[in-house]
Design a protein around this motif. Structure first.
Motif, mmCIF file in Angstrom:
data_model
loop_
_atom_site.group_PDB
_atom_site.id
_atom_site.type_symbol
_atom_site.label_atom_id
_atom_site.label_comp_id
_atom_site.label_asym_id
_atom_site.label_seq_id
_atom_site.Cartn_x
_atom_site.Cartn_y
_atom_site.Cartn_z
ATOM 1 N N ASP A 13 0.805 -1.218 0.000
ATOM 2 C CA ASP A 13 0.000 0.000 0.000
ATOM 3 C C ASP A 13 0.840 1.271 0.000
ATOM 4 O OD1 ASP A 13 -0.984 -0.100 3.526
ATOM 5 O OD2 ASP A 13 0.811 -0.787 2.498
ATOM 6 N N TYR A 14 2.150 1.154 -0.065
ATOM 7 C CA TYR A 14 3.015 2.321 -0.160
ATOM 8 C C TYR A 14 3.661 2.468 -1.535
ATOM 9 C CZ TYR A 14 2.619 3.034 4.849
ATOM 10 O OH TYR A 14 2.136 3.273 6.109
ATOM 11 N N ALA A 16 5.795 5.294 -4.008
ATOM 12 C CA ALA A 16 4.637 6.015 -4.534
ATOM 13 C C ALA A 16 5.102 7.223 -5.337
ATOM 14 C CB ALA A 16 3.746 6.462 -3.382
ATOM 15 N N ASN A 38 -5.678 -3.090 -1.405
ATOM 16 C CA ASN A 38 -4.491 -2.988 -0.562
ATOM 17 C C ASN A 38 -4.556 -3.926 0.641
ATOM 18 O OD1 ASN A 38 -3.390 -1.154 -2.293
ATOM 19 N ND2 ASN A 38 -3.659 0.622 -0.969
ATOM 20 N N SER A 58 -1.771 4.333 -8.771
ATOM 21 C CA SER A 58 -1.055 4.867 -7.623
ATOM 22 C C SER A 58 -1.279 3.999 -6.385
ATOM 23 C CB SER A 58 -1.515 6.294 -7.336
ATOM 24 O OG SER A 58 -2.898 6.300 -6.997
ATOM 25 N N ASN A 59 -0.473 4.219 -5.367
ATOM 26 C CA ASN A 59 -0.553 3.369 -4.182
ATOM 27 C C ASN A 59 -1.924 3.443 -3.510
ATOM 28 O OD1 ASN A 59 0.117 6.096 -3.345
ATOM 29 N ND2 ASN A 59 0.501 5.287 -1.308
ATOM 30 N N SER A 60 -2.572 4.595 -3.583
ATOM 31 C CA SER A 60 -3.889 4.739 -2.974
ATOM 32 C C SER A 60 -5.014 4.309 -3.900
ATOM 33 C CB SER A 60 -4.112 6.190 -2.549
ATOM 34 O OG SER A 60 -4.094 7.029 -3.686
ATOM 35 N N GLY A 61 -4.688 4.155 -5.165
ATOM 36 C CA GLY A 61 -5.697 3.770 -6.147
ATOM 37 C C GLY A 61 -6.445 4.927 -6.770
ATOM 38 N N ASP A 62 -6.113 6.156 -6.377
ATOM 39 C CA ASP A 62 -6.899 7.282 -6.896
ATOM 40 C C ASP A 62 -6.376 7.832 -8.205
ATOM 41 O OD1 ASP A 62 -5.559 9.911 -4.706
ATOM 42 O OD2 ASP A 62 -4.602 8.281 -5.796
ATOM 43 N N ASP A 108 3.295 2.376 -5.966
ATOM 44 C CA ASP A 108 2.530 2.308 -7.199
ATOM 45 C C ASP A 108 2.757 0.943 -7.850
ATOM 46 O OD1 ASP A 108 3.186 5.770 -8.249
ATOM 47 O OD2 ASP A 108 1.978 4.945 -6.605
#
Length: 126
Positions: free
Chosen positions: A30-31, A102, A74, A52-56, A33
């Motif tokens: 989760d940190y 990321a 994640n 991206s790591n957050s999915g956004d 990409d």
């Protein structure tokens, strides 16, 4: 050590769909990409999509826009690639790849990817 294991490839008719999955271990999933790239027979590797790591944030190569969707879970450290309206030219080995951090998510080239799996074969043929 990061390990990435892809699954979900197979033989599908033109216009069909497949969902690729990639389970990762040994990484701070989760940190970082993530992305997918592919290698078609007789061709160079090419980036397909990244997230991206957050999915956004997601990016796609023009030739897959509107047909492929990248996503991630994640909590389960899993990356997905939903492939719809597949074409014979999508035939390739598809690789899941990690960036290691990321803030990179790019499909311009593969230079950001630091680790990848063994790949899963996707064949689109009638």
């Amino acid at each position: 050590q990061v390990q990435l294991v892809e699954s979900g490839g197979g033989l599908v008719q033109p216009g069909g769909s497949l969902t690729l999955s990639c389970v990762t271990t040994g990484s701070a999933f989760d940190y970082e990409d993530m992305g997918w790239f592919r290698q078609a027979p007789g061709k160079e590797h090419e980036a397909v999509s990244c997230i991206s790591n957050s999915g956004d944030v997601t990016n796609y190569k023009d030739f897959v826009k509107g047909r492929l969707t990248i996503a991630r879970n994640n909590a389960k450290k899993t990356l997905f690639l939903q492939m719809d309206n597949l074409k014979p030219e999508d035939t390739a080995v598809y690789y899941c790849a990690a960036v290691g951090h990321a803030g990179w998510c790019s499909v311009a080239d593969l230079t950001g990817f630091t680790s990848w799996g063994q790949g899963t074969q996707v064949t689109v043929s009638s």
